[in-house]
Scaffold this motif. Structure first.
Motif, PDB file in Angstrom:
ATOM      1  N   GLY A 174       0.819  -1.211   0.000  1.00  0.00           N
ATOM      2  CA  GLY A 174       0.000   0.000   0.000  1.00  0.00           C
ATOM      3  C   GLY A 174       0.850   1.256   0.000  1.00  0.00           C
ATOM      4  N   GLU A 175       1.917   1.238   0.781  1.00  0.00           N
ATOM      5  CA  GLU A 175       2.828   2.390   0.798  1.00  0.00           C
ATOM      6  C   GLU A 175       3.520   2.555  -0.553  1.00  0.00           C
ATOM      7  OE1 GLU A 175       5.378   1.420   4.032  1.00  0.00           O
ATOM      8  OE2 GLU A 175       3.960   2.069   5.579  1.00  0.00           O
ATOM      9  N   GLY A 176       3.675   1.455  -1.278  1.00  0.00           N
ATOM     10  CA  GLY A 176       4.303   1.510  -2.598  1.00  0.00           C
ATOM     11  C   GLY A 176       3.344   1.898  -3.712  1.00  0.00           C
ATOM     12  N   GLY A 177       2.063   2.056  -3.388  1.00  0.00           N
ATOM     13  CA  GLY A 177       1.091   2.496  -4.382  1.00  0.00           C
ATOM     14  C   GLY A 177       0.562   1.410  -5.295  1.00  0.00           C
ATOM     15  N   TYR A 178       0.713   0.143  -4.900  1.00  0.00           N
ATOM     16  CA  TYR A 178       0.263  -0.963  -5.746  1.00  0.00           C
ATOM     17  C   TYR A 178      -1.246  -1.193  -5.638  1.00  0.00           C
ATOM     18  CZ  TYR A 178       5.090  -2.448  -6.567  1.00  0.00           C
ATOM     19  OH  TYR A 178       6.410  -2.500  -6.946  1.00  0.00           O
ATOM     20  N   PHE A 179      -1.831  -1.737  -6.710  1.00  0.00           N
ATOM     21  CA  PHE A 179      -3.175  -2.292  -6.679  1.00  0.00           C
ATOM     22  C   PHE A 179      -3.020  -3.705  -6.140  1.00  0.00           C
ATOM     23  CE2 PHE A 179      -6.913  -4.469  -8.200  1.00  0.00           C
ATOM     24  CZ  PHE A 179      -7.915  -3.502  -8.200  1.00  0.00           C
ATOM     25  N   ARG A 180      -3.546  -3.966  -4.949  1.00  0.00           N
ATOM     26  CA  ARG A 180      -3.282  -5.207  -4.223  1.00  0.00           C
ATOM     27  C   ARG A 180      -4.421  -6.204  -4.428  1.00  0.00           C
ATOM     28  NH1 ARG A 180      -2.861  -1.851   1.176  1.00  0.00           N
ATOM     29  NH2 ARG A 180      -4.539  -0.856  -0.023  1.00  0.00           N
ATOM     30  N   VAL A 181      -4.074  -7.341  -5.021  1.00  0.00           N
ATOM     31  CA  VAL A 181      -5.024  -8.428  -5.251  1.00  0.00           C
ATOM     32  C   VAL A 181      -4.620  -9.588  -4.345  1.00  0.00           C
ATOM     33  CG1 VAL A 181      -6.039 -10.002  -6.921  1.00  0.00           C
ATOM     34  CG2 VAL A 181      -5.299  -7.718  -7.655  1.00  0.00           C
ATOM     35  N   VAL A 182      -5.500  -9.965  -3.422  1.00  0.00           N
ATOM     36  CA  VAL A 182      -5.208 -11.057  -2.497  1.00  0.00           C
ATOM     37  C   VAL A 182      -5.982 -12.286  -2.943  1.00  0.00           C
ATOM     38  CG1 VAL A 182      -5.163 -11.804  -0.093  1.00  0.00           C
ATOM     39  CG2 VAL A 182      -4.979  -9.365  -0.641  1.00  0.00           C
ATOM     40  N   MET A 183      -5.303 -13.413  -3.074  1.00  0.00           N
ATOM     41  CA  MET A 183      -5.947 -14.655  -3.493  1.00  0.00           C
ATOM     42  C   MET A 183      -5.838 -15.715  -2.406  1.00  0.00           C
ATOM     43  SD  MET A 183      -3.207 -15.576  -6.541  1.00  0.00           S
ATOM     44  CE  MET A 183      -3.662 -17.294  -6.764  1.00  0.00           C
ATOM     45  N   ILE A 184      -6.941 -16.438  -2.197  1.00  0.00           N
ATOM     46  CA  ILE A 184      -7.004 -17.496  -1.201  1.00  0.00           C
ATOM     47  C   ILE A 184      -8.076 -18.474  -1.667  1.00  0.00           C
ATOM     48  CG2 ILE A 184      -8.681 -16.252   0.247  1.00  0.00           C
ATOM     49  CD1 ILE A 184      -7.156 -17.443   2.700  1.00  0.00           C
ATOM     50  N   HIS A 185      -7.917 -19.753  -1.368  1.00  0.00           N
ATOM     51  CA  HIS A 185      -8.870 -20.738  -1.889  1.00  0.00           C
ATOM     52  C   HIS A 185     -10.242 -20.620  -1.230  1.00  0.00           C
ATOM     53  CE1 HIS A 185     -10.423 -24.387  -3.648  1.00  0.00           C
ATOM     54  NE2 HIS A 185     -10.739 -24.842  -2.454  1.00  0.00           N
ATOM     55  N   HIS A 186     -10.293 -20.651   0.089  1.00  0.00           N
ATOM     56  CA  HIS A 186     -11.557 -20.605   0.805  1.00  0.00           C
ATOM     57  C   HIS A 186     -12.070 -19.166   0.921  1.00  0.00           C
ATOM     58  CE1 HIS A 186      -9.986 -24.530   2.073  1.00  0.00           C
ATOM     59  NE2 HIS A 186     -11.228 -24.856   2.397  1.00  0.00           N
ATOM     60  N   PRO A 187     -13.371 -18.959   0.775  1.00  0.00           N
ATOM     61  CA  PRO A 187     -13.903 -17.602   0.901  1.00  0.00           C
ATOM     62  C   PRO A 187     -13.745 -17.075   2.323  1.00  0.00           C
ATOM     63  CG  PRO A 187     -15.685 -19.200   0.726  1.00  0.00           C
ATOM     64  CD  PRO A 187     -14.417 -19.941   0.439  1.00  0.00           C
ATOM     65  N   PRO A 188     -13.325 -15.810   2.479  1.00  0.00           N
ATOM     66  CA  PRO A 188     -13.100 -15.256   3.816  1.00  0.00           C
ATOM     67  C   PRO A 188     -14.315 -14.549   4.397  1.00  0.00           C
ATOM     68  CG  PRO A 188     -12.275 -13.725   2.186  1.00  0.00           C
ATOM     69  CD  PRO A 188     -12.841 -14.906   1.418  1.00  0.00           C
ATOM     70  N   ASN A 189     -15.469 -14.678   3.757  1.00  0.00           N
ATOM     71  CA  ASN A 189     -16.657 -13.952   4.179  1.00  0.00           C
ATOM     72  C   ASN A 189     -17.324 -14.616   5.368  1.00  0.00           C
ATOM     73  OD1 ASN A 189     -16.453 -14.377   1.063  1.00  0.00           O
ATOM     74  ND2 ASN A 189     -16.982 -12.239   1.396  1.00  0.00           N
ATOM     75  N   GLN A 190     -17.862 -13.807   6.255  1.00  0.00           N
ATOM     76  CA  GLN A 190     -18.601 -14.329   7.391  1.00  0.00           C
ATOM     77  C   GLN A 190     -19.786 -15.171   6.924  1.00  0.00           C
ATOM     78  OE1 GLN A 190     -17.751 -14.083  10.640  1.00  0.00           O
ATOM     79  NE2 GLN A 190     -19.446 -15.473  11.082  1.00  0.00           N
ATOM     80  N   GLU A 191     -20.383 -14.771   5.784  1.00  0.00           N
ATOM     81  CA  GLU A 191     -21.551 -15.487   5.268  1.00  0.00           C
ATOM     82  C   GLU A 191     -21.224 -16.922   4.862  1.00  0.00           C
ATOM     83  OE1 GLU A 191     -21.874 -11.101   4.398  1.00  0.00           O
ATOM     84  OE2 GLU A 191     -20.359 -12.674   4.214  1.00  0.00           O
ATOM     85  N   GLN A 192     -19.953 -17.183   4.583  1.00  0.00           N
ATOM     86  CA  GLN A 192     -19.546 -18.519   4.129  1.00  0.00           C
ATOM     87  C   GLN A 192     -18.982 -19.377   5.262  1.00  0.00           C
ATOM     88  OE1 GLN A 192     -20.006 -19.879   1.185  1.00  0.00           O
ATOM     89  NE2 GLN A 192     -20.847 -18.084   0.163  1.00  0.00           N
ATOM     90  N   ALA A 193     -19.112 -18.898   6.503  1.00  0.00           N
ATOM     91  CA  ALA A 193     -18.626 -19.693   7.634  1.00  0.00           C
ATOM     92  C   ALA A 193     -19.400 -20.999   7.723  1.00  0.00           C
ATOM     93  CB  ALA A 193     -18.778 -18.894   8.925  1.00  0.00           C
ATOM     94  N   HIS A 194     -18.686 -22.104   7.843  1.00  0.00           N
ATOM     95  CA  HIS A 194     -19.312 -23.422   7.896  1.00  0.00           C
ATOM     96  C   HIS A 194     -18.351 -24.353   8.630  1.00  0.00           C
ATOM     97  CE1 HIS A 194     -20.936 -27.301   6.668  1.00  0.00           C
ATOM     98  NE2 HIS A 194     -22.004 -26.687   6.171  1.00  0.00           N
ATOM     99  N   PRO A 195     -18.817 -25.078   9.641  1.00  0.00           N
ATOM    100  CA  PRO A 195     -17.884 -25.905  10.431  1.00  0.00           C
ATOM    101  C   PRO A 195     -17.192 -26.999   9.650  1.00  0.00           C
ATOM    102  CG  PRO A 195     -20.181 -26.393  10.977  1.00  0.00           C
ATOM    103  CD  PRO A 195     -20.185 -25.157  10.133  1.00  0.00           C
ATOM    104  N   ARG A 196     -17.765 -27.430   8.516  1.00  0.00           N
ATOM    105  CA  ARG A 196     -17.178 -28.516   7.738  1.00  0.00           C
ATOM    106  C   ARG A 196     -16.487 -28.026   6.470  1.00  0.00           C
ATOM    107  NH1 ARG A 196     -18.826 -32.063   3.751  1.00  0.00           N
ATOM    108  NH2 ARG A 196     -20.845 -31.029   3.553  1.00  0.00           N
ATOM    109  N   LEU A 197     -16.908 -26.864   5.958  1.00  0.00           N
ATOM    110  CA  LEU A 197     -16.425 -26.400   4.661  1.00  0.00           C
ATOM    111  C   LEU A 197     -15.737 -25.041   4.701  1.00  0.00           C
ATOM    112  CD1 LEU A 197     -19.678 -27.202   2.626  1.00  0.00           C
ATOM    113  CD2 LEU A 197     -17.674 -28.668   2.884  1.00  0.00           C
ATOM    114  N   GLY A 198     -15.915 -24.297   5.768  1.00  0.00           N
ATOM    115  CA  GLY A 198     -15.497 -22.899   5.786  1.00  0.00           C
ATOM    116  C   GLY A 198     -14.031 -22.685   6.133  1.00  0.00           C
ATOM    117  N   LEU A 199     -13.686 -21.421   6.300  1.00  0.00           N
ATOM    118  CA  LEU A 199     -12.310 -21.012   6.581  1.00  0.00           C
ATOM    119  C   LEU A 199     -12.163 -20.690   8.060  1.00  0.00           C
ATOM    120  CD1 LEU A 199      -9.460 -20.206   5.666  1.00  0.00           C
ATOM    121  CD2 LEU A 199     -10.366 -17.921   5.134  1.00  0.00           C
ATOM    122  N   TYR A 200     -11.431 -21.535   8.777  1.00  0.00           N
ATOM    123  CA  TYR A 200     -11.119 -21.261  10.174  1.00  0.00           C
ATOM    124  C   TYR A 200      -9.974 -20.240  10.208  1.00  0.00           C
ATOM    125  CZ  TYR A 200     -14.081 -25.069  11.798  1.00  0.00           C
ATOM    126  OH  TYR A 200     -15.166 -25.859  12.088  1.00  0.00           O
ATOM    127  N   GLY A 201     -10.209 -19.135  10.890  1.00  0.00           N
ATOM    128  CA  GLY A 201      -9.249 -18.038  10.877  1.00  0.00           C
ATOM    129  C   GLY A 201      -9.629 -16.945   9.908  1.00  0.00           C
TER     130      GLY A 201
END
Length: 298
Positions: A174-201
């Motif tokens: 951010g300090e370098g002025g970049y457009f930051r694209v973050v990629m991760i396999h599991h969705p980080p949304n609260q709406e997708q929280a699921h004890p068997r399928l979701g992202l812990y953390g």
């Protein structure tokens, strides 16, 4: 302008020959699931056509958010490396691993060794994730949620240590002025929280973004096309999920979206950024690839 293509959940098919000793683990349930269900709904029939269409767009970079394989067999890991070479060289392609890439213990490490430059980049310390790939003024930050799990589980994990490193990376970029694209396999949304399928953390992931900012977050895992948002320090950050690239072209998709990919056009206009999403893929009742959505998201 930088064009960024996004694929996920490739699930390369068909499965290679499976030995009985390969099934003496969680793989037995995965193999049965493949034979009963996924062999038909993730047949990979349209993958070659989808990738050909994507490559025809000449993207500057391709981000792949995991699940290249199914049971993480050694032969699958090797096939996935060969498939990655058809997408492009490691300089313009990178992978964020998924739960199928870490299906049983030790296999993610084998995949990382085999996939090499496709799953590595600049880091802030000796830990492999998150790593950064830069193209022009766009920085792609690849996180990992891939961990081995028990049978019937497809969850991901994002721990505090990775969250701290992600925060440092986002701050520096951010300090370098970049457009930051973050990629991760599991969705980080609260709406997708699921004890068997979701992202812990997921809260740790969202906290790093809320504190330091990002311009775009990409994920897979759900086999659905989705657009959400999570809070950033100066407004909402778009979160875009893409349907499984290895899904069937149409008809029987097991309730999931047909195979698709996303293409992002990113450019700086003065002191501001602009990002447009175009979604291409199959229709449920057709084997033609069409432009399904064009939307300015940033």
């Amino acid at each position: 302008m930088i064009t960024l293509a996004h694929l996920s959940d490739v699930h390369l098919a068909p499965l290679p020959p499976v030995r009985l000793r390969d099934l003496a683990s969680k793989r037995i349930t995965g193999y049965l699931n493949w034979k009963i269900k996924r062999e038909h709904t993730l047949a990979g029939d349209g993958l070659v056509k989808l990738v050909r269409h994507m490559r025809g767009q000449s993207p500057d970079f391709t981000a792949i958010t995991g699940d290249l394989v199914n049971l993480a067999l050694d032969a699958e890991i090797n096939t996935a490396h060969n498939w990655l070479e058809t997408i492009g060289p490691p300089e313009v392609v990178c992978v964020s691993p998924g739960n199928h890439d870490a299906y049983i213990g030790g296999q993610l490490e084998k995949a990382m060794a085999r996939w090499g430059g496709y799953i590595s980049g600049e880091t802030v310390d000796s830990a492999p994730f998150p790593f950064v790939r830069r193209i022009g003024e766009v920085a792609i930050v690849s996180c990992s949620s891939a961990v081995p799990t028990a049978p019937g589980m497809a969850l991901g994990r994002f721990d505090a240590e990775q969250g701290e490193r992600l925060g440092r990376i986002l701050r520096l970029l951010g300090e370098g002025g970049y457009f930051r694209v973050v990629m991760i396999h599991h969705p980080p949304n609260q709406e997708q929280a699921h004890p068997r399928l979701g992202l812990y953390g997921a809260r740790l992931f969202r906290a790093a973004v809320a504190a330091h900012g990002a311009e775009l977050i990409l994920h897979g895992h759900t086999h659905q096309s989705t657009i959400y948002a999570v809070p950033g320090p100066r407004g909402d950050v778009p979160v875009v999920g893409v349907a499984a690239a290895g899904a069937a072209q149409g008809g029987d998709t097991g309730g999931h979206d047909p195979a698709r990919y996303n293409l992002f056009s990113i450019q700086r206009l003065g002191t501001a950024w602009q990002c447009t999403l175009r979604e291409f893929g199959f229709q449920r009742l057709s084997t033609d690839i069409v432009l399904r959505l064009s939307l300015r998201i940033y």
